[in-house]
Structure formats: C-alpha cells, structure tokens
Design an enzyme around this catalytic site. Structure first.
Site, short mmCIF file in Angstrom:
data_model
loop_
_atom_site.label_atom_id
_atom_site.label_comp_id
_atom_site.label_asym_id
_atom_site.label_seq_id
_atom_site.Cartn_x
_atom_site.Cartn_y
_atom_site.Cartn_z
N ALA A 1 -9.96 6.71 3.95
CA ALA A 1 -9.18 6.98 5.58
C ALA A 1 -10.80 8.11 4.78
CB ALA A 1 -8.39 7.95 4.44
N GLY A 2 -11.05 8.63 6.24
CA GLY A 2 -12.25 9.62 6.70
C GLY A 2 -13.52 8.80 7.21
N GLY B 1 -8.37 9.91 9.76
CA GLY B 1 -9.08 10.40 11.03
C GLY B 1 -9.66 11.61 11.55
N THR C 1 -9.16 4.07 12.13
CA THR C 1 -8.90 5.31 12.72
C THR C 1 -10.14 4.64 13.68
OG1 THR C 1 -8.44 7.04 11.75
CG2 THR C 1 -9.30 7.04 13.97
N LYS D 1 0.89 -1.04 0.14
CA LYS D 1 0.17 -0.09 0.22
C LYS D 1 1.05 1.31 0.04
CE LYS D 1 -3.52 2.64 1.86
NZ LYS D 1 -4.17 3.44 3.20
#
Lengths: 258, 258, 258, 258
Positions: free
Chosen positions: D184-185, D158, D207, D97
């Site tokens: 992400a997010g 995050g 996260t 990745k």
C-alpha cells in the site's frame, strides 16, 4: 480563551512534560516552571508511593501541576491496570497515562494490550490518556472505549526525529472526538510547532528537555514552539504551492522607461 | 543580550518581514507590529520615491523599523544597481536587499548577476544583503566581496515548503563570516524555528503573513517560532537517535514482586 | 528507441559511471561492465597522459566506453581550462566533464568559475558537461553558453543522500533545452530511479559503486534502478493522493446478505 | 538462488500485484505478465465463486500465478473469516490476504480485528498474510499467532506516497521471523526499490500499475525497481555521510607545477 479541555478540566498550556532523565530534580523543577506546563507525567514506582518524602515528588508543586502518573514499564494490560490502581490507592487523582510497552528496546506501545487496559480502567472510573502508535483505527477504538485523549507517537521515544508519522497523525486529528496529544519523538521546537500547526491539541515532551545542558532554556523554547504552532493553526496557514509567487509586486518601471 | 548585528547595527529581533501581497496597508501595519520585526523590506517602485505621501510608506514607522529597500523586479545587475541608487537618492539609508531574478515564473536569483551587482554596490558604500540560491560557494564569493549578510532561500518564493535546501544551508552556516538569513519559502512557524535551530542568524518572511485571514495573529506566531528556534539553538539541541530511549526509568518492581 | 543524445551522439544507457575510489582497477572494470554504462568519467592526472600504459586506462575499453575526462581538482576556471586542454592534447576526444570546486571539504561547484570556464571551452570546440549546484538560473546561463548538458547535484558528493535538491532539479528539468544529468549524492538504486522518474535524462554514480563489497552487483542494481525510473517516467506516473483509494472495489455482498 | 519463501513455498519474484482498478482485464493480464509476479491478489466477491467463467479469473493463469484471495471489504474479524472460508470452499488454496478495514474512507487496517481473525484462520489451517499498519508490536503478535508474513503499509492505500512509515518498517524488518511485505502506498519504482533496499522481503503494488495509461510498461518498471532494490540490499549499501567525499582523488599536479 483558547483552552485545552480534557475530561472536563481546562488547561491554558498545551505542553505536557515528562520527568524522566533529568540530571537532577532541581533542574527538572526549573524546566517545569519554564515550560509553563500544567500537566506533568511521572513514572509509577513503589518508591513514589511508599515514600511521600520522595525527592522527585517534593519538586513538583501539586497545586500548580496536575500529576499524571504513567504506567511506564508495564508489559501488558494486567501490569498496567495494577500500576494505575496502586497510584490511585496512594492518593493520586484517577488520571493515568496508559503505556504498555512489551519491547524493552524500542518501547513501542502494544495496541492490543493498551485497548484491553483502557477498557478496564475507563470502567473503573479512571481518566485514561493512552500512548499509542499513530494508528487511526486503534485511536477510534480507544475513543469508543471512553479514553479522555489519544496520544499517538511522532517517532519512537527518545529519537528526536519529529513528526515522522505525519500522514497518520493527520487522519487521527481529522477523525478525533477527544483531544489528540502528540507524544514521543519530538526533539525540537520546530517539531512541536509542526504538530500544533497540523491541528494537534497538545504535545508531550521529555527527552529533549532532560538531556540538554540547559533544561530551563530548552523548556522555554518548547513552550514558545507550542504557542507558535497553535497560533498559526488558529490564524490559518497557507497551503504549499508548487509555483513561486512574488512577494513584491513586479515593478514595471525599469522596462517602461527604456 | 543575544543580538543580531548586521554591518555594525544591532537588532533584538531576528525576524525580517516583507510588505508585499497584504490585502491592505492597515493589515500590513498590524502584522509588522505583531511580528516584533525591526527590519522591513519594501519593493522599490517609482511611486515610493516620487510620492512621499505614498500609502504604504505612511504605514511604516521609520523610527521603529529599518526600511530595507529591495531590488525586486531587477532582471540583471545593471537594473539592480540602478534601483539601489534611486533608493539612496530618494533619501533611503544605503541598505539594499539585492534581488536579481531574471525568470519571472519562479523568481529564482541569478548567481552571476547578483555577484556582479554586489561587487558594484559594496564599492559604492551600500550595505548589501543578497538573496541567493542555497549555494555555499556563491555565498563565499559574496562574503569575500563584502556583503553584510547572505540570504539563501529555503524553497522557491511563495511556495511555503520550508527549509528544503537544508543540506546546503547547513554548510553555508558552518562557513559563514556574516549573518545568514534564510529567506523565501518559509510558510509556517515550524519552518522558521527549524532554520533558527540549525543556527541561522535570522529569517525573512512575507507570503505566509500576507495571505492568511489573520496577518497579525500569524505574525505573532512566526515571532514566537523564531524565538523558540533561537532559544533551542542556544540551549543545545540533542541529536537524532536511531534507537528509542525510555523517558521514564524502567521500573522493576512489578516483576520483582512476582 | 529511447536514446539519450548528447551533442549529436546517441547512447542507449542513461547511467554514467565515475572511476574513483574503487579498491582495484579490476573491480572497477567489472562494475563498468555490469552497469551497462557507455560514458565513463576519469579524473585528469598527469599520469593519465604521460603514461598510456596506465593501469586505470588499460582497464577501460575505449571502443565500448566514451572516456569523459573530468577536471576534478580544478579550483578555478583557469585550472579547469588548462586540464581540459591537456586532455585533448593527449589524444582524448574533446569532451569534458567540467568540475570547478574551490572548497576541498565539501567539493561543491563554483557557479561563477564554472560558467567562465564553460564559455571558454565551448568556444574552443569542447563538448562541455558542467557539474553544478541545482541552480535553475545558472543552468540557463550554461545552456545559453552552449554546454551539451547540465549536471546538477542531488546532494553533496559522496554523501549518498539522494535527490535532496528535488524542488530545484524539477525546475531545471522543466526549463532545460539540453539533457539534464543528475550527479553526486545518489547512493542507492531508489535514488537514481527517483531522478529518472522526475524526468532527468541520465544520472552519474560513483561512490556508491566503489565503496561496496560487491561493485559489480551494485552496478547491476543501479542499472536496473535507472531503467526502472526511465520506464516509469515514460509510462506516466500517477500523482500523490491525500485520500486513500481502494485497490479492490468494495464488495457489498456481506452486508447485502445480512 | 535468492528466493522468497512463504509458508514453505518458493517464489523467484518479490513483487506481488493486486488486480483492482484496471481499465480492462486484458490490460491487467498484460501488466501481470510484465510484472514477473507470481502472487496475485484478488478481492473475494460472490461472483468470483459462483461463476467460474468470471472474466477476471479467466485472465489469470492459475498455473503461473498463485491466486491470493483477499478479504477486501471486511469490516471486522467475523466478516473476514467468513470471506476466507468462502474462498476455500470455492476451491481456492487456503491462502488469504487478510484485510480488515472498518473505515471506508482511508481503508486503514484494524489491529484488533485483524489479530482476532488471524488467530482463527491460522487455527483453521489457512496461510495468513495480514495487511497492517506499520506497528512493530502488532507485527510481533501476528507472527506469534502464526501468520506467514506481515504486510505493513508504506502509506495509506492509493496515495502513491512511498515508504512514509520508514522508521517503523525498519524496526519490523529487524525483528521479523517471517517475510515482511511492504503493501500500500507504493506509487513509483523508486518506492519499491527503497523498501527492498531497507531489507523488505517483498512488496505489493496495485494502484500505480492500474491507473497509468501503460500498465504493462509500468509493471515492467516496478519489476526492475524491485530487482534493483533487492540486488543493492544484497550487495551492501553504503551509509549516508554528512561530509562530502571526493570520487576522484584530488590531483596535485596543477599546483605542483606552479
């Protein structure tokens, strides 16, 4: 005075206007006047250069507006650089709105080729205003390469969706060392006001002015929207609150009397 | 002239301003002037009525502004009606911004008690401007009861979240036979511009002007935002598009030459 | 066990399903099975009552599903009350989904007539589940009147827009003393998940299941969406952050070695 | 079977999980199990490689999960390439990745350096999964360079904000010739469901699982969210409508009888 300064040149207007898609050059000229704009982008086409009597250019007063040639139609760095040089050779000032859009469908900018072209053009003395996706790291690279602004898109061009890239635009503004101009996708005065409230230095609008039945009326509306957003940014906007807060101090007397 | 007409009375401004929460009456007066507003809401308090020398009222020029007493603090129809009558008895014009908010925390309006109070006050000859949730069916009931406007909230009061009730506001505007005034939650010029672009007839703002360090600067910004949105509505805004559309006609020459 | 309790009755499923608009009763029955639902709403029509062999009812296993008659089509309290009584007279349990929608176009609920009907039906011993606009003060009135739930709409019925009334729904949930069921406008599993993540006790879905080519597949998807949102709510969702936070602890070694 | 195929390898799960920030490796292992994931990303650190007894790796069953080393912490292409080579030298499979994040604050990916590293790593035989801003043109460049997926971010890492880059993600999906993994997010099951409903092939979460009091419960919730979104995508979601549409066919009988 709250002036926008790009490459050492000052502007009192923070609204840039594009010249595509208007039903007539006369309507375009009226919209430019009503917008209060001082920077006007024009697509570079051979006709612009070979025929000085070109109708479009005849409608743009070069004493009043800075003509900002754009590289619309360029699919890679080489094409963009060639267009910019042609414009300069034809007598334009060495300012260029750098657009590199390999995909003819969504017209989204190419980060790799845009940076490559920017590096070349800056070295050749151009004042480069690059059109980019709302990518904070790319914006940094371009600023390090010496561009005069960064011009992140609010939404894909012509969609009128507003500042859909809000999170990334906010980061770009926070980190910028040159003016940030939000470009593309801004389809209403509330959109440009929002961009300015976030702290953008300027905006560029085209489609929303060109496709309305009343371009001059709409241009005036956008001008007010930009000023509204800028003034609010300077005055200091309140944060969003989760809880309601009474505007009117609660009155006790009704219950007091009972 | 593009005038706002409420109960037969014409106004050139479409921005109403509330007078709560300002740090001083002098700052408030400056904000009112900068806003260009012609309708100013004031919370009804005993002090307003018993003491004509009251400092707040002394700062509002009754020749310039229509003083619109509100029933802030009323928890039910009975209290609201009582407040409205007191205001009229004290010499106010028979206009009232009807607010019935039983919940002291979020200050959201009560649909049942608001309608009940509106029916009574209309019969007593008041010009009633009711503050309501963005509920299209309630808005219809109120208009049938004879209110002069409906004032749906954009977001809970004091939250600065903007037009969060957009879907219902659009229906209210579509079905309205009286002016629609978006009230509460509008925290930035982009928010009031958006409401006006949707076709709202006016907006009311208070918190966002009162809590900023520069109330007059912010009031000017909101004034411009309202005008921007209204002008765009009149000029005819373009619809959102899913696909990008080039602002600059694509140039063929680069490839043609190759 | 994490059960939903309405009027003393426990349910393991938090997904209620409506029965309108399916292309066939057989497809509807498959969707009900795949949804895992235990509460199924049915519009009250004369045919339901006079003809027990009615095809729709024959497809709903009364041992498996609680049949929740709704007052769809009622334009005021009187009509809604009459429909509810007819259903009970015909042998339905005294549960009723109360819908009062005077406007045939948007089918938005009437706050005044809904409260009026609720007060009557509660007194007559009905278990009342009222469909309402996302109005926190109305929700309180209904709960005080003794309704078994409140069912605020996420967006106008049939629009598939999701939880557009998020701010008000959050307040309703915070203040509720009975289960909150988000109803109408939920057009995707992400929408029902969002409602459950906010703390809603259940959701009701119909259109999104009925109009898809694969109602059973979609019903399964919504079932998973509801469970996903409920589990996340119970586990404790993190708040949104303005700043990025690395998932992977930053490694120092590359620079350390240099 | 609805399988996700990356570089010729099939996976039944479409939820990838990151291993950072968990309070303990034991909680992490429970979350991995509950997630149903088959691809697990791990930050490359010297300790991973030099100490096979490393506690983190001991908690990841290599027969059950594909270990996907990431280049977290790399600030440019050179560092990323070096990290990837180290991982392969230490016995990892040649999957990587690719993360190049020069800005330690927002951890946003660098388009220029990411493409450069991807080109090198693909030539060296790596299966490259690059983490990128939601930039459709960059996504095309990477696919042309031979990456096995593209992994556009939904929101800055995050932040738990969901699919804020929705417009660009939709274009990336439409144009993709390799799997699109939204990364992400994504902070809630509704967020991953939304990404899958749009047609994303997979998502990556970290996260939101790591910072909750109940990582296993939350991992289960996300698993259901991904399945819900995928099933809905396959069944065919209805479009949003502007006008309400009744779920229950309107009954005429009440009025007919009158």
């Amino acid at each position: 005075m709250d002036e926008l300064v790009i490459a050492g040149r000052s502007f009192s207007s923070r609204l840039m206007v594009g010249t595509g898609k208007f039903a007539s050059n006369s309507l375009m000229a009226d919209a430019l006047a009503a917008s209060g704009s001082q920077i006007v982008t024009v697509a570079l086409r051979r006709v612009d250069i070979d025929r000085p009597e070109d109708d479009l250019l005849a409608h743009i007063d070069r004493d009043k507006y800075l003509l900002l040639p754009n590289t619309s139609g360029a699919r890679d760095a080489e094409e963009a650089v060639r267009l910019a040089r042609l414009a300069r050779a034809a007598g334009c000032e060495p300012w260029v709105k750098l657009e590199v859009t390999p995909d003819p469908y969504y017209l989204l900018p190419d980060p790799i080729e845009t940076l490559k072209a920017a590096e070349i053009l800056v070295k050749e003395g151009f004042v480069v205003l690059p059109y980019i996706n709302a990518d904070p790291v790319l914006a940094k690279h371009l600023q390090e390469a010496g561009t005069a602004t960064v011009m992140p898109l609010g939404a894909p061009i012509g969609t009128n969706k507003g500042v859909r890239t809000r999170d990334n635009i906010a980061i770009i503004i926070e980190q910028a060392i040159v003016p940030v101009v939000v470009d593309a996708g801004l389809g209403a005065p509330s959109h440009v006001a929002e961009a300015m409230e976030m702290g953008a230095d300027a905006v560029l609008v085209n489609t929303a002015l060109a496709v309305t039945p009343d371009p001059a009326g709409m241009a005036h509306a956008f001008r007010l929207g930009v000023e509204a957003g800028r003034r609010a940014f300077l005055a200091g906007l309140p944060a969003q609150q989760q809880k309601a807060e009474a505007s009117s101090p609660l009155t006790g007397f009704l219950r007091d009397e009972q």
